[in-house]
Design an enzyme around this catalytic site. Sequence first.
Site, PDB file in Angstrom:
ATOM      1  N   LYS A 190       0.859  -1.186   0.000  1.00  0.00           N
ATOM      2  CA  LYS A 190       0.000   0.000   0.000  1.00  0.00           C
ATOM      3  C   LYS A 190       0.888   1.226   0.000  1.00  0.00           C
ATOM      4  CE  LYS A 190      -4.342   1.008  -0.155  1.00  0.00           C
ATOM      5  NZ  LYS A 190      -5.190   0.455  -1.219  1.00  0.00           N
ATOM      6  N   SER A 388      -8.487  -1.063  -4.762  1.00  0.00           N
ATOM      7  CA  SER A 388      -8.661  -0.583  -3.395  1.00  0.00           C
ATOM      8  C   SER A 388     -10.141  -0.346  -3.108  1.00  0.00           C
ATOM      9  CB  SER A 388      -7.817   0.668  -3.149  1.00  0.00           C
ATOM     10  OG  SER A 388      -7.573   0.849  -1.770  1.00  0.00           O
TER      11      SER A 388
END
Length: 589
Positions: A190, A388
């Site tokens: 991430k 996401s």
Amino acid sequence: MKEFFKYVGATVVGLIITGILVTIFFFISLAGFALAGSKTASVSDNSVLVLNLSGMLNERSESSPLSQFSKKAQSVGLNDILTAIEKAKKNDKVKGIYIESGLFVPDSYASLQAIRDALQDFKKSKKWVMAYGDSYTQGAYYVSSVADSVFLNPSGQIDWHGLASQPVFYKDLLAKFGVKVEVAKVGTYKSYTETYTADKMSDANREQTTAFLNIIWKNITQAVSQSRHIPVAKLNEYADSMIVLADTKDFVKTKFVDRLLYTDQVKDVVKKKLGVSNDDDINQVSVSDMLADDSDTDDDVGKIAVYYAYGSIVDGAVSPMSDGHEIDGQKVCRDLEELAKDDDIKAVVLRVNSGGGSAYASEQIWHQVMELKKKKPVVVSMGGMAASGAYYMSAPANWIVAEPTTLTGSIGIFGMFPDASGLLKDKLGLKFDVVKTNAHSDFQTIARPFSPEEKRYMEGYITRGYQLFRKRVADGRHMTTEQVEKIAQGHVFAGEDAIRLHLVDQLGGLDAAVAKAAQLAKLPDYSTEDYPAEDSWIDAFLSDDIAGNYLDGKLRTELGPLYEPVMFLRNINKTETVQARIPYIINVE
């Protein structure tokens, strides 16, 4: 003095008259634009659909009234192009497609692949496709290479250089203003926060970026190789040799193009294809002409709604990290609720093109998709990105379709918290004091960094959000949380890998998703309708944010890579706390 007032009065009257005339002319122009959008066009026999590959390619066409007065190229909607090609395929009056390439800026290679696949399907109708360009961008050439014949201006160029992704890092720039960013996140891959906290890519981010770039380039080179009969190894060799600067004759030798022609000579080739004399005009139809042709409309069949959700995911307001269009969680939930109630709609295709955004809004949309699925089948069609938060809202669908080059996954969340104490205290000389009733009453201030205890609380909050995200995916994809964890951690995958990992069910475009929705709804015959409905021209003109959107677009163009840090500083206290967003601002070139 009398003469002075006389001349001043004459000047004022002149200005008033001029203002009235300009206003009248302005509204006449507006009326003309509005009427132009409502005209229908008939397609003549022996026609050619002209596909102009220039300007910005977006998920849907959006015309701003202010942009009508700009001389720059307008945006082109992928939805319009695909619909026009499909209608041209079915219309016997259309004999072929002429692709005219210019300065073309696509939103993703997945969108280009969708156009290319539609053209490939068009050729199955035994109709021809021809391409011409004074120059070809790499994306435009990728699409144009599917044509039966590819022509280039004798003084033209073909940009063929491979792919690169060059993220920008703002840490040092923000430091010059006395701003730093504190982060709480879950997910080794991430990497969005690196944009503001690092000065280079992490090893994990470099790994995933390398993987999806190679998959996208492999799909491009294989497609071009098949159409132009150039070995993939040679295509890579040409990219390495900067063939963009080669002599145009080399493009013929290497089979990139068939012939070097000027525009008038290409017209003669088209006329020969149509079987008309050189003195006759070519019956040209545009994308908008094809859209206006309703000869194949059938209102007595089942209806499938195609709901477009693209841009940053926000919760009822424009995000400072927006990319120009928003998925407003509140509005999307209302719209999906209405589609659930509409008995004429038998299935819904959710067309998603987004790198994510607000985790809270993503959860709200997830819930509404679950409710919609109780009433009718829901199929997700992924565009350039569905990662996401966009994957979060897609996970509960009955079926997920992605392009091989779609970027998806990125299961992870983060929180970014600006510490502007250096800007406020050291740069601006401001002093702060505080009176509070509890230990952390002032923790949301940007005038000081978090305390160690506050960081622990925030990290716990982010971890719980990640665990919920992971569970949503596990439930939607019929996996265990342990299985999801192995492919989570914010890892981005291309669609070609995502299907192997069970993140998606099928590779294909919007047409494949619609066909699957029809199958699930048991519809032998069906039509599609796009949602949400676009604002009328006059509503768009009268909207409060029209000038702001137009000026924001201009600012984005002028500032280029500086746009993001400038907007970050401008909206430093408005950023949504918890984000489910793709690793960084993707710029594949």
